[in-house]
Design a protein around this motif. Structure first.
Motif, PDB file in Angstrom:
ATOM      1  N   ALA A   1      10.039 -10.267  -4.931  1.00 24.88           N
ATOM      2  CA  ALA A   1      10.404  -9.172  -4.019  1.00 24.88           C
ATOM      3  C   ALA A   1       9.152  -8.574  -3.394  1.00 24.88           C
ATOM      4  O   ALA A   1       8.044  -8.702  -3.924  1.00 24.88           O
ATOM      5  CB  ALA A   1      11.183  -8.092  -4.769  1.00 24.88           C
ATOM      6  N   ILE A   2       9.344  -7.922  -2.255  1.00 21.41           N
ATOM      7  CA  ILE A   2       8.267  -7.202  -1.583  1.00 21.41           C
ATOM      8  C   ILE A   2       8.735  -5.770  -1.360  1.00 21.41           C
ATOM      9  O   ILE A   2       9.800  -5.538  -0.782  1.00 21.41           O
ATOM     10  CB  ILE A   2       7.906  -7.846  -0.229  1.00 21.41           C
ATOM     11  N   VAL A   3       7.933  -4.831  -1.826  1.00 21.84           N
ATOM     12  CA  VAL A   3       8.176  -3.410  -1.597  1.00 21.84           C
ATOM     13  C   VAL A   3       7.180  -2.979  -0.524  1.00 21.84           C
ATOM     14  O   VAL A   3       5.973  -2.962  -0.759  1.00 21.84           O
ATOM     15  CB  VAL A   3       8.004  -2.597  -2.895  1.00 21.84           C
ATOM     16  N   GLY A   4       7.684  -2.672   0.658  1.00 23.05           N
ATOM     17  CA  GLY A   4       6.833  -2.385   1.809  1.00 23.05           C
ATOM     18  C   GLY A   4       5.979  -1.143   1.651  1.00 23.05           C
ATOM     19  O   GLY A   4       6.224  -0.293   0.787  1.00 23.05           O
ATOM     20  N   ALA A   5       4.993  -1.041   2.517  1.00 20.00           N
ATOM     21  CA  ALA A   5       4.066   0.094   2.491  1.00 20.00           C
ATOM     22  C   ALA A   5       4.816   1.418   2.560  1.00 20.00           C
ATOM     23  O   ALA A   5       5.735   1.588   3.353  1.00 20.00           O
ATOM     24  CB  ALA A   5       3.078  -0.015   3.655  1.00 20.00           C
ATOM     25  N   ARG A   6       4.431   2.325   1.689  1.00 18.44           N
ATOM     26  CA  ARG A   6       4.989   3.679   1.579  1.00 18.44           C
ATOM     27  C   ARG A   6       6.478   3.738   1.237  1.00 18.44           C
ATOM     28  O   ARG A   6       7.091   4.796   1.357  1.00 18.44           O
ATOM     29  CB  ARG A   6       4.693   4.491   2.830  1.00 18.44           C
ATOM     30  N   ALA A   7       7.055   2.636   0.810  1.00 17.90           N
ATOM     31  CA  ALA A   7       8.450   2.649   0.370  1.00 17.90           C
ATOM     32  C   ALA A   7       8.574   3.466  -0.913  1.00 17.90           C
ATOM     33  O   ALA A   7       7.627   3.569  -1.698  1.00 17.90           O
ATOM     34  CB  ALA A   7       8.954   1.231   0.142  1.00 17.90           C
ATOM     35  N   VAL A   8       9.755   4.033  -1.130  1.00 21.24           N
ATOM     36  CA  VAL A   8      10.048   4.791  -2.343  1.00 21.24           C
ATOM     37  C   VAL A   8      11.212   4.098  -3.046  1.00 21.24           C
ATOM     38  O   VAL A   8      12.337   4.083  -2.536  1.00 21.24           O
ATOM     39  CB  VAL A   8      10.391   6.262  -2.022  1.00 21.24           C
ATOM     40  N   VAL A   9      10.926   3.529  -4.210  1.00 24.19           N
ATOM     41  CA  VAL A   9      11.908   2.731  -4.945  1.00 24.19           C
ATOM     42  C   VAL A   9      12.345   3.492  -6.184  1.00 24.19           C
ATOM     43  O   VAL A   9      11.528   3.782  -7.062  1.00 24.19           O
ATOM     44  CB  VAL A   9      11.320   1.361  -5.339  1.00 24.19           C
ATOM     45  N   THR A  10      13.647   3.822  -6.241  1.00 25.62           N
ATOM     46  CA  THR A  10      14.191   4.525  -7.398  1.00 25.62           C
ATOM     47  C   THR A  10      15.307   3.738  -8.071  1.00 25.62           C
ATOM     48  O   THR A  10      15.854   4.183  -9.069  1.00 25.62           O
ATOM     49  CB  THR A  10      14.730   5.910  -6.985  1.00 25.62           C
ATOM     50  N   LYS A  11      15.642   2.574  -7.516  1.00 26.38           N
ATOM     51  CA  LYS A  11      16.678   1.695  -8.074  1.00 26.38           C
ATOM     52  C   LYS A  11      16.134   0.281  -8.128  1.00 26.38           C
ATOM     53  O   LYS A  11      15.233  -0.086  -7.385  1.00 26.38           O
ATOM     54  CB  LYS A  11      17.937   1.737  -7.209  1.00 26.38           C
ATOM     55  N   ASP A  12      16.729  -0.545  -8.980  1.00 29.61           N
ATOM     56  CA  ASP A  12      16.284  -1.922  -9.140  1.00 29.61           C
ATOM     57  C   ASP A  12      16.325  -2.684  -7.816  1.00 29.61           C
ATOM     58  O   ASP A  12      17.198  -2.447  -6.969  1.00 29.61           O
ATOM     59  CB  ASP A  12      17.164  -2.657 -10.150  1.00 29.61           C
ATOM     60  N   ILE A  13      15.381  -3.597  -7.666  1.00 28.81           N
ATOM     61  CA  ILE A  13      15.284  -4.452  -6.490  1.00 28.81           C
ATOM     62  C   ILE A  13      15.524  -5.887  -6.954  1.00 28.81           C
ATOM     63  O   ILE A  13      14.880  -6.356  -7.890  1.00 28.81           O
ATOM     64  CB  ILE A  13      13.883  -4.332  -5.829  1.00 28.81           C
ATOM     65  N   ASP A  14      16.444  -6.578  -6.283  1.00 25.86           N
ATOM     66  CA  ASP A  14      16.772  -7.956  -6.651  1.00 25.86           C
ATOM     67  C   ASP A  14      15.685  -8.928  -6.212  1.00 25.86           C
ATOM     68  O   ASP A  14      14.880  -8.633  -5.325  1.00 25.86           O
ATOM     69  CB  ASP A  14      18.098  -8.375  -6.015  1.00 25.86           C
ATOM     70  N   ALA A  15      15.713 -10.105  -6.806  1.00 26.39           N
ATOM     71  CA  ALA A  15      14.761 -11.161  -6.470  1.00 26.39           C
ATOM     72  C   ALA A  15      14.783 -11.453  -4.974  1.00 26.39           C
ATOM     73  O   ALA A  15      15.843 -11.445  -4.344  1.00 26.39           O
ATOM     74  CB  ALA A  15      15.084 -12.434  -7.251  1.00 26.39           C
TER      75      ALA A  15
ATOM     76  N   ALA B   1       0.819  -1.214   0.000  1.00 29.56           N
ATOM     77  CA  ALA B   1       0.000   0.000   0.000  1.00 29.56           C
ATOM     78  C   ALA B   1       0.854   1.267   0.000  1.00 29.56           C
ATOM     79  O   ALA B   1       1.822   1.386   0.740  1.00 29.56           O
ATOM     80  CB  ALA B   1      -0.924   0.005   1.217  1.00 29.56           C
ATOM     81  N   GLU B   2       0.486   2.188  -0.869  1.00 32.93           N
ATOM     82  CA  GLU B   2       1.059   3.527  -0.964  1.00 32.93           C
ATOM     83  C   GLU B   2       2.541   3.564  -1.327  1.00 32.93           C
ATOM     84  O   GLU B   2       3.178   4.607  -1.207  1.00 32.93           O
ATOM     85  CB  GLU B   2       0.776   4.336   0.308  1.00 32.93           C
ATOM     86  N   ALA B   3       3.090   2.456  -1.792  1.00 30.09           N
ATOM     87  CA  ALA B   3       4.489   2.451  -2.236  1.00 30.09           C
ATOM     88  C   ALA B   3       4.604   3.199  -3.564  1.00 30.09           C
ATOM     89  O   ALA B   3       3.646   3.300  -4.329  1.00 30.09           O
ATOM     90  CB  ALA B   3       4.989   1.023  -2.393  1.00 30.09           C
ATOM     91  N   PHE B   4       5.799   3.722  -3.828  1.00 30.23           N
ATOM     92  CA  PHE B   4       6.093   4.426  -5.078  1.00 30.23           C
ATOM     93  C   PHE B   4       7.234   3.705  -5.770  1.00 30.23           C
ATOM     94  O   PHE B   4       8.285   3.462  -5.165  1.00 30.23           O
ATOM     95  CB  PHE B   4       6.508   5.877  -4.797  1.00 30.23           C
ATOM     96  N   VAL B   5       7.035   3.376  -7.049  1.00 30.19           N
ATOM     97  CA  VAL B   5       8.081   2.774  -7.876  1.00 30.19           C
ATOM     98  C   VAL B   5       8.323   3.740  -9.024  1.00 30.19           C
ATOM     99  O   VAL B   5       7.420   4.047  -9.804  1.00 30.19           O
ATOM    100  CB  VAL B   5       7.674   1.382  -8.400  1.00 30.19           C
ATOM    101  N   GLY B   6       9.567   4.222  -9.115  1.00 28.25           N
ATOM    102  CA  GLY B   6       9.894   5.252 -10.081  1.00 28.25           C
ATOM    103  C   GLY B   6      10.286   4.741 -11.456  1.00 28.25           C
ATOM    104  O   GLY B   6      10.402   3.537 -11.695  1.00 28.25           O
TER     105      GLY B   6
END
Length: 135
Positions: A104-118, A90-95
């Protein structure tokens, strides 16, 4: 409706009617994907959601930006890929230009601007790894 506007939508996909999808012809959604309430899929560039990915409520996938180094600030459209079995909470941002690899799991309200590994679990702003998802 999305298919009529050129989106590639797989089987057994659930997209909540409150999700906002820009430029649907740039969207590819594989089988068993879910896009939650009020999610924003800003597909100026290509966005590919692979099988069984989940984009939770109010999450934002943003495949557009501007080149701030150029005085004209031209529009850029780097693609986003969300891998198999990924959960964008919820409310995460992927740029723009980000690849979130399988499981992978991108947690709530996380801000992702770089690749995330498996299998990485990331949280925060900027997103940082806090663990690994166990198979």
């Amino acid at each position: 409706m999305l298919r009529l506007f050129g989106a590639q939508i797989g089987a057994s996909v659930h997209i909540y009617p409150t999700a906002r999808i820009a430029i649907p012809w740039n969207l590819q959604v594989e089988d068993y994907v879910a896009i939650g309430d009020h999610a924003i899929i800003y597909s100026l560039g290509k966005i590919h959601l692979k099988a069984r990915a989940t984009v939770s409520q109010y999450a934002h996938l943003c495949a557009g930006t501007h080149d701030w180094r150029d005085k004209a600030m031209p529009l850029l459209k780097p693609p986003i890929t969300i891998g198999e079995d990924v959960w964008i909470c919820a409310e995460a941002f992927v740029g723009p230009g980000v690849h979130v690899a399988a499981r992978a799991i991108v947690g709530a309200r996380a801000v992702v601007t770089k690749d995330i590994d498996a299998d990485q679990i990331v949280v925060g702003n900027p997103a940082r790894q806090i663990g690994l998802r166990q198979p």
